[in-house]
Design a protein around this motif. Sequence first.
Motif, PDB file in Angstrom:
ATOM      1  N   ASP A 109     -32.287  47.235  51.664  1.00 15.12           N
ATOM      2  CA  ASP A 109     -30.976  47.830  51.916  1.00 15.12           C
ATOM      3  C   ASP A 109     -30.947  48.795  53.093  1.00 15.12           C
ATOM      4  O   ASP A 109     -29.882  49.305  53.451  1.00 15.12           O
ATOM      5  CB  ASP A 109     -30.426  48.527  50.669  1.00 15.12           C
ATOM      6  CG  ASP A 109     -31.342  49.609  50.130  1.00 15.12           C
ATOM      7  OD1 ASP A 109     -32.238  50.068  50.851  1.00 15.12           O
ATOM      8  OD2 ASP A 109     -31.158  49.993  48.947  1.00 15.12           O
ATOM      9  N   THR A 110     -32.097  49.043  53.729  1.00 17.23           N
ATOM     10  CA  THR A 110     -32.153  49.944  54.880  1.00 17.23           C
ATOM     11  C   THR A 110     -33.206  49.446  55.859  1.00 17.23           C
ATOM     12  O   THR A 110     -34.278  49.001  55.449  1.00 17.23           O
ATOM     13  CB  THR A 110     -32.508  51.384  54.456  1.00 17.23           C
ATOM     14  OG1 THR A 110     -31.616  51.801  53.425  1.00 17.23           O
ATOM     15  CG2 THR A 110     -32.399  52.341  55.629  1.00 17.23           C
ATOM     16  N   VAL A 111     -32.890  49.526  57.148  1.00 14.39           N
ATOM     17  CA  VAL A 111     -33.829  49.134  58.198  1.00 14.39           C
ATOM     18  C   VAL A 111     -33.978  50.292  59.180  1.00 14.39           C
ATOM     19  O   VAL A 111     -32.976  50.836  59.670  1.00 14.39           O
ATOM     20  CB  VAL A 111     -33.348  47.876  58.947  1.00 14.39           C
ATOM     21  CG1 VAL A 111     -34.293  47.550  60.116  1.00 14.39           C
ATOM     22  CG2 VAL A 111     -33.243  46.686  57.997  1.00 14.39           C
ATOM     23  N   ILE A 112     -35.224  50.660  59.444  1.00 12.99           N
ATOM     24  CA  ILE A 112     -35.538  51.692  60.433  1.00 12.99           C
ATOM     25  C   ILE A 112     -36.387  51.049  61.513  1.00 12.99           C
ATOM     26  O   ILE A 112     -37.399  50.418  61.220  1.00 12.99           O
ATOM     27  CB  ILE A 112     -36.324  52.860  59.813  1.00 12.99           C
ATOM     28  CG1 ILE A 112     -35.525  53.519  58.682  1.00 12.99           C
ATOM     29  CG2 ILE A 112     -36.688  53.899  60.872  1.00 12.99           C
ATOM     30  CD1 ILE A 112     -36.322  54.565  57.901  1.00 12.99           C
ATOM     31  N   VAL A 113     -35.976  51.202  62.763  1.00 11.70           N
ATOM     32  CA  VAL A 113     -36.766  50.708  63.888  1.00 11.70           C
ATOM     33  C   VAL A 113     -37.232  51.899  64.723  1.00 11.70           C
ATOM     34  O   VAL A 113     -36.414  52.650  65.253  1.00 11.70           O
ATOM     35  CB  VAL A 113     -35.984  49.719  64.767  1.00 11.70           C
ATOM     36  CG1 VAL A 113     -36.804  49.358  66.014  1.00 11.70           C
ATOM     37  CG2 VAL A 113     -35.632  48.461  63.981  1.00 11.70           C
ATOM     38  N   ALA A 114     -38.540  52.063  64.803  1.00 14.90           N
ATOM     39  CA  ALA A 114     -39.140  53.087  65.654  1.00 14.90           C
ATOM     40  C   ALA A 114     -39.492  52.440  66.986  1.00 14.90           C
ATOM     41  O   ALA A 114     -40.191  51.429  67.023  1.00 14.90           O
ATOM     42  CB  ALA A 114     -40.391  53.667  65.001  1.00 14.90           C
ATOM     43  N   VAL A 121     -39.456  49.305  57.499  1.00 16.11           N
ATOM     44  CA  VAL A 121     -39.818  50.201  58.610  1.00 16.11           C
ATOM     45  C   VAL A 121     -40.568  49.385  59.648  1.00 16.11           C
ATOM     46  O   VAL A 121     -41.594  48.768  59.339  1.00 16.11           O
ATOM     47  CB  VAL A 121     -40.696  51.370  58.129  1.00 16.11           C
ATOM     48  CG1 VAL A 121     -41.021  52.308  59.289  1.00 16.11           C
ATOM     49  CG2 VAL A 121     -40.012  52.129  56.996  1.00 16.11           C
ATOM     50  N   ILE A 122     -40.068  49.397  60.880  1.00 16.35           N
ATOM     51  CA  ILE A 122     -40.652  48.581  61.944  1.00 16.35           C
ATOM     52  C   ILE A 122     -40.941  49.451  63.163  1.00 16.35           C
ATOM     53  O   ILE A 122     -40.097  50.241  63.587  1.00 16.35           O
ATOM     54  CB  ILE A 122     -39.697  47.447  62.371  1.00 16.35           C
ATOM     55  CG1 ILE A 122     -39.214  46.642  61.164  1.00 16.35           C
ATOM     56  CG2 ILE A 122     -40.375  46.534  63.389  1.00 16.35           C
ATOM     57  CD1 ILE A 122     -38.089  45.661  61.500  1.00 16.35           C
ATOM     58  N   GLY A 123     -42.128  49.287  63.731  1.00 18.26           N
ATOM     59  CA  GLY A 123     -42.422  49.832  65.048  1.00 18.26           C
ATOM     60  C   GLY A 123     -42.455  48.675  66.024  1.00 18.26           C
ATOM     61  O   GLY A 123     -43.208  47.711  65.822  1.00 18.26           O
ATOM     62  N   SER A 124     -41.622  48.725  67.067  1.00 15.98           N
ATOM     63  CA  SER A 124     -41.551  47.605  68.006  1.00 15.98           C
ATOM     64  C   SER A 124     -41.462  48.139  69.426  1.00 15.98           C
ATOM     65  O   SER A 124     -40.626  49.000  69.726  1.00 15.98           O
ATOM     66  CB  SER A 124     -40.333  46.724  67.704  1.00 15.98           C
ATOM     67  OG  SER A 124     -40.314  45.579  68.542  1.00 15.98           O
TER      68      SER A 124
END
Length: 324
Positions: free
Chosen positions: A84-89, A146-149
Amino acid sequence: MTKLRQARTVAGTRILGLGSSQPERVVTNDDLAKIMDTDDQWIRDRVGIAERRFGGPADTVVSMAVDAGSKAIAAAGLSPSDVDTVIVASCTSTTPIPNAAAQVADLIGVKGAGGFDLNAACAGFCYGLAAGSDMVRAGSSRRVLVIGSEKLTDIVDPVDRSTAIIFADAAGAAVVGPSDEPGIGPVAWGTAGDLVDSITMPNGRHIYQEGQSVFRWATTKIAPIALQALELAGLEPSDVDVLVPHQANLRIVEAIAKRLRKHGAREDMVVADDIVTSGNTSSASIPMAMDHMRAAGRVHSGDVALLIGFGAGLSYAGQVVICP
């Protein structure tokens, strides 16, 4: 008196699944020697890198994040509707508007998700992991991707020997969800703003770093932050099975491991060395290293892993996690 209802909190959180993505193009040290004054031994001696991946026009912060995020959801045994939540760092997203998270969520199939980007440079994944964990514990989210891209080749001068030999492109992701037993420890984080000029983009196009200053800071200041993360989690250095520092430079990674062993970490502690074949991928490096180590059988479910990110800002963050 009006009373507001609060979300129901949960006892703890844990990482449910990991995923990563890299472009297909492999760039060796010999390849770089054809366009700048360097050679394989010079690069290996200074940063420990043998090869890295460079993206093409189709490889973007969003596309790599979608690939890594989809793999993390699948590894967790979930479907996109379970998130339900997406965080992109990211510190290399070329379009602040629209944010990457909204695009990534839609392309993965996480419809109607809360989504936001954050920029803590190479510490970004650990910042995102801390935020996602706290959101789940507080009850404001059920499961957070949680994604680091990073596509660092977009901001690196391709013939600048001080940066072009180091940085590369990739994405790494983790799904965070509720757990009866805590599987993500409290974060130890902060900034050294007095050193903000150590890593900058002075012309707005290319990244610049004072290599020696950053090296001295990382090799002296980061191990104490890692020890603080252990203390917050109620653990000792000897409890750590796996050390996953940001993959900035193999010499920095080895220096951090050496200092932790002086404080009681075990000799058999597994130390991430993804830098050798992936280069420095900023916020992607920690989750990608974990995913690669899991795939190679170097880490196992239930292992205690100490994560510590650090980079431009100068920002840093670390936490203890239980490997999924």
